[in-house]
Motif scaffolding. Sequence first.
Motif, PDB file in Angstrom:
ATOM      1  N   GLN A  35       0.834  -1.202   0.000  1.00 40.40           N
ATOM      2  CA  GLN A  35       0.000   0.000   0.000  1.00 40.40           C
ATOM      3  C   GLN A  35       0.869   1.252   0.000  1.00 40.40           C
ATOM      4  O   GLN A  35       0.576   2.223  -0.703  1.00 40.40           O
ATOM      5  CB  GLN A  35      -0.937   0.004   1.201  1.00 40.40           C
ATOM      6  CG  GLN A  35      -2.058  -0.991   1.088  1.00 40.40           C
ATOM      7  CD  GLN A  35      -2.876  -1.102   2.364  1.00 40.40           C
ATOM      8  OE1 GLN A  35      -2.431  -0.759   3.455  1.00 40.40           O
ATOM      9  NE2 GLN A  35      -4.095  -1.597   2.226  1.00 40.40           N
ATOM     10  N   ILE A  36       1.939   1.229   0.779  1.00 40.60           N
ATOM     11  CA  ILE A  36       2.863   2.366   0.821  1.00 40.60           C
ATOM     12  C   ILE A  36       3.508   2.551  -0.554  1.00 40.60           C
ATOM     13  O   ILE A  36       3.587   3.663  -1.071  1.00 40.60           O
ATOM     14  CB  ILE A  36       3.937   2.171   1.911  1.00 40.60           C
ATOM     15  CG1 ILE A  36       3.294   2.221   3.293  1.00 40.60           C
ATOM     16  CG2 ILE A  36       5.038   3.222   1.787  1.00 40.60           C
ATOM     17  CD1 ILE A  36       4.213   1.756   4.420  1.00 40.60           C
ATOM     18  N   ALA A  37       3.965   1.456  -1.137  1.00 41.31           N
ATOM     19  CA  ALA A  37       4.617   1.530  -2.451  1.00 41.31           C
ATOM     20  C   ALA A  37       3.649   2.064  -3.501  1.00 41.31           C
ATOM     21  O   ALA A  37       4.018   2.921  -4.310  1.00 41.31           O
ATOM     22  CB  ALA A  37       5.136   0.149  -2.858  1.00 41.31           C
TER      23      ALA A  37
ATOM     24  N   LYS B 253       1.137   3.975  -3.059  1.00 40.48           N
ATOM     25  CA  LYS B 253       0.870   5.393  -2.774  1.00 40.48           C
ATOM     26  C   LYS B 253       1.911   6.283  -3.455  1.00 40.48           C
ATOM     27  O   LYS B 253       1.601   7.357  -3.955  1.00 40.48           O
ATOM     28  CB  LYS B 253       0.897   5.602  -1.256  1.00 40.48           C
ATOM     29  CG  LYS B 253       0.717   7.017  -0.799  1.00 40.48           C
ATOM     30  CD  LYS B 253       0.713   7.049   0.718  1.00 40.48           C
ATOM     31  CE  LYS B 253       1.379   8.282   1.242  1.00 40.48           C
ATOM     32  NZ  LYS B 253       1.495   8.290   2.693  1.00 40.48           N
ATOM     33  N   HIS B 254       3.155   5.817  -3.500  1.00 36.19           N
ATOM     34  CA  HIS B 254       4.246   6.611  -4.063  1.00 36.19           C
ATOM     35  C   HIS B 254       4.581   6.251  -5.509  1.00 36.19           C
ATOM     36  O   HIS B 254       5.409   6.912  -6.132  1.00 36.19           O
ATOM     37  CB  HIS B 254       5.503   6.466  -3.187  1.00 36.19           C
ATOM     38  CG  HIS B 254       5.297   7.022  -1.814  1.00 36.19           C
ATOM     39  ND1 HIS B 254       5.346   8.363  -1.550  1.00 36.19           N
ATOM     40  CD2 HIS B 254       5.024   6.409  -0.640  1.00 36.19           C
ATOM     41  CE1 HIS B 254       5.122   8.561  -0.267  1.00 36.19           C
ATOM     42  NE2 HIS B 254       4.909   7.394   0.306  1.00 36.19           N
ATOM     43  N   LEU B 255       3.934   5.229  -6.037  1.00 36.00           N
ATOM     44  CA  LEU B 255       4.202   4.768  -7.401  1.00 36.00           C
ATOM     45  C   LEU B 255       4.010   5.856  -8.458  1.00 36.00           C
ATOM     46  O   LEU B 255       4.876   6.008  -9.330  1.00 36.00           O
ATOM     47  CB  LEU B 255       3.345   3.543  -7.727  1.00 36.00           C
ATOM     48  CG  LEU B 255       3.552   2.928  -9.099  1.00 36.00           C
ATOM     49  CD1 LEU B 255       4.982   2.412  -9.247  1.00 36.00           C
ATOM     50  CD2 LEU B 255       2.554   1.806  -9.321  1.00 36.00           C
TER      51      LEU B 255
ATOM     52  N   GLU C  29       4.510   9.004  -8.346  1.00 34.81           N
ATOM     53  CA  GLU C  29       5.670   9.908  -8.312  1.00 34.81           C
ATOM     54  C   GLU C  29       6.879   9.260  -8.985  1.00 34.81           C
ATOM     55  O   GLU C  29       7.571   9.886  -9.786  1.00 34.81           O
ATOM     56  CB  GLU C  29       6.005  10.274  -6.876  1.00 34.81           C
ATOM     57  CG  GLU C  29       7.165  11.227  -6.742  1.00 34.81           C
ATOM     58  CD  GLU C  29       7.513  11.532  -5.293  1.00 34.81           C
ATOM     59  OE1 GLU C  29       8.519  12.226  -5.086  1.00 34.81           O
ATOM     60  OE2 GLU C  29       6.799  11.072  -4.383  1.00 34.81           O
ATOM     61  N   GLY C  30       7.129   7.997  -8.670  1.00 40.65           N
ATOM     62  CA  GLY C  30       8.250   7.292  -9.287  1.00 40.65           C
ATOM     63  C   GLY C  30       8.064   7.130 -10.782  1.00 40.65           C
ATOM     64  O   GLY C  30       9.008   7.310 -11.556  1.00 40.65           O
ATOM     65  N   LYS C  31       6.840   6.816 -11.175  1.00 37.81           N
ATOM     66  CA  LYS C  31       6.534   6.651 -12.602  1.00 37.81           C
ATOM     67  C   LYS C  31       6.758   7.972 -13.348  1.00 37.81           C
ATOM     68  O   LYS C  31       7.316   8.000 -14.438  1.00 37.81           O
ATOM     69  CB  LYS C  31       5.095   6.169 -12.749  1.00 37.81           C
ATOM     70  CG  LYS C  31       4.811   5.497 -14.047  1.00 37.81           C
ATOM     71  CD  LYS C  31       3.475   4.770 -13.963  1.00 37.81           C
ATOM     72  CE  LYS C  31       3.245   3.954 -15.180  1.00 37.81           C
ATOM     73  NZ  LYS C  31       2.459   4.416 -16.198  1.00 37.81           N
ATOM     74  N   GLU C  32       6.338   9.066 -12.732  1.00 40.26           N
ATOM     75  CA  GLU C  32       6.518  10.377 -13.345  1.00 40.26           C
ATOM     76  C   GLU C  32       8.004  10.720 -13.509  1.00 40.26           C
ATOM     77  O   GLU C  32       8.422  11.239 -14.550  1.00 40.26           O
ATOM     78  CB  GLU C  32       5.847  11.449 -12.475  1.00 40.26           C
ATOM     79  CG  GLU C  32       5.927  12.842 -13.056  1.00 40.26           C
ATOM     80  CD  GLU C  32       5.272  13.892 -12.158  1.00 40.26           C
ATOM     81  OE1 GLU C  32       5.721  15.046 -12.203  1.00 40.26           O
ATOM     82  OE2 GLU C  32       4.323  13.539 -11.423  1.00 40.26           O
TER      83      GLU C  32
END
Length: 57
Positions: free
Chosen positions: A11-13, A15-17, A19-22
């Motif tokens: 769930q944490i990952a 949530k931040h996915l 941003e990382g993808k961008e």
Amino acid sequence: MNQELNMKFMQIAMKHLPEGKELLEKKGMELSMEDIQPMLNLLLKVMNDAYELGKQD
């Protein structure tokens, strides 16, 4: 590995996915979820190791 803990980590990952993808897309790297899955698995291993380290302290 604790299944409940893994779900929380996932769930944490997720949530931040976005941003990382961008960040990757800005570098010209477009990834599908299929491409991202191995990285998510690696991230879960890292998070589990960090959790275990924290428990030891």
